[in-house]
Enzyme design. Structure first.
Site, PDB file in Angstrom:
ATOM      1  CB  SER A 152      -1.126  -0.279   1.579  1.00  0.00           C
ATOM      2  OG  SER A 152      -1.336   1.157   1.453  1.00  0.00           O
ATOM      3  CE1 TYR A 165      -3.954  -2.117   4.857  1.00  0.00           C
ATOM      4  CE2 TYR A 165      -3.024   0.565   3.999  1.00  0.00           C
ATOM      5  CZ  TYR A 165      -3.194  -1.229   3.923  1.00  0.00           C
ATOM      6  OH  TYR A 165      -3.939  -1.663   2.330  1.00  0.00           O
ATOM      7  CE  LYS A 169      -1.561  -3.579   2.964  1.00  0.00           C
ATOM      8  NZ  LYS A 169      -1.724  -5.228   2.750  1.00  0.00           N
TER       9      LYS A 169
END
Length: 305
Positions: A152, A165, A169
């Site tokens: 991401s 997150y 990622k």
């Protein structure tokens, strides 16, 4: 060239909704036999049901394809191993793995609990590790494999409120880089996809008129590019809204400072040269950095003789 997956077996995690669903449908439409994996949890990972996966399987079969549903939690290696064993029992091999499953537990770092941080790492990072580990020896033995990590822009560049997150990622990029080296002689290619799409993970974060432009199909075109027979290797493909680009980690050429000049003051004095983009390049292994520095040191020593 026509991208096809006839007689290939693919596992897509988190395939009950959103991107995973579109990936699974597209693979099946192009001839793959697909394991539609989905834990069936909410966006934060709570709950669990195979209903969403079963619906995708029904759609694939209605379209004339072959698919089975699986509700394994990717964060649980035992469940993942059982999923892979069932896949091999059903179809005899595993050619493609798309690590797509994910959850969100967004909060600023100061307010985020460590439990929420770890939960996101367990699904995104350890989920990718578990699934890749479970298929790795199968792919080695059959001398063929294609693995796609889902990264991401939040990991590549950062995003407020997503320290968990973003960390996960970016970690899958490190996983990809090493698996590329270890899988090369076994015809295993590993790539990463950085999507921008409208899914249930993002639907309440964007205005409706923008959300409509973020089709999952645009991203799936990129995903299939990364896992077909003639796929590239070690690429981080960014895809969304019809746009496609590649993200790379590059290192500047840098400088060599002799032992007498290895102080913070000397580093700062050479900072412009150290950070200059002239001559920067993408390294293919961690050892290349050390080799570069050693070569600079050896060149300096020779120059002093």
């Amino acid at each position: 060239m026509k991208v096809a997956f006839n007689n290939q077996v693919a596992i897509v995690t988190g395939a009950g909704n959103g991107l995973g669903k579109t990936h699974a449908l597209a693979l099946a439409d192009r001839g793959a036999k697909v394991v539609v994996n989905d834990f069936g949890g909410a966006r934060d990972g709570s709950g669990g049901s195979t209903e969403a996966a079963e619906e995708v399987v029904a759609q694939i079969r209605k379209n004339g394809g072959e698919a089975i549903a699986n509700g394994a939690n990717v964060a649980d290696f035992e469940q993942v191993t059982q999923m892979v064993d069932e896949t091999v029992k059903q179809w005899g091999r595993v050619d493609i793995l798309i690590n797509n499953a994910g959850i969100l537990r967004d909060k600023s770092f100061s307010k985020m609990s460590l439990d929420d941080f770890k939960a996101v790492l367990d699904v995104h990072l350890m989920g990718s590790v578990n699934c890749s580990k479970a298929v790795w020896n199968i792919m080695r033995e059959q001398n063929y494999g294609r693995i796609v990590m889902t990264t991401s822009s939040s990991g590549l560049y950062g995003n407020f409120g997503q320290s968990n997150y973003g960390a996960a990622k970016m970690a899958v990029i490190g996983l990809m880089n090493t698996l590329v080296l270890e899988g090369a002689k076994h015809n295993i290619k590993v790539n990463a996809l950085a999507p921008t799409a409208g899914t249930r993970m993002t639907e309440d974060l964007l205005p409706p008129e923008i959300f409509k432009l973020l089709t999952t199909e645009a991203v799936t075109a990129g995903a299939l590019t990364l896992c077909h027979e003639e796929a590239p290797n070690r690429i981080t493909l960014c895809a969304g809204v019809g746009g496609y680009s590649v993200a790379r980690i590059v290192e500047t050429e840098g400088v060599f400072l002799p032992e007498s000049d290895q102080t913070p003051e000397d580093v700062l004095a050479h900072y412009a040269q150290i950070t200059s983009a002239v001559g920067q390049k993408e390294l293919k292994a961690g050892s290349e950095q050390g080799e570069k520095f050693l070569n600079k040191a050896m060149a300096f020593i020779k120059s002093q003789r």
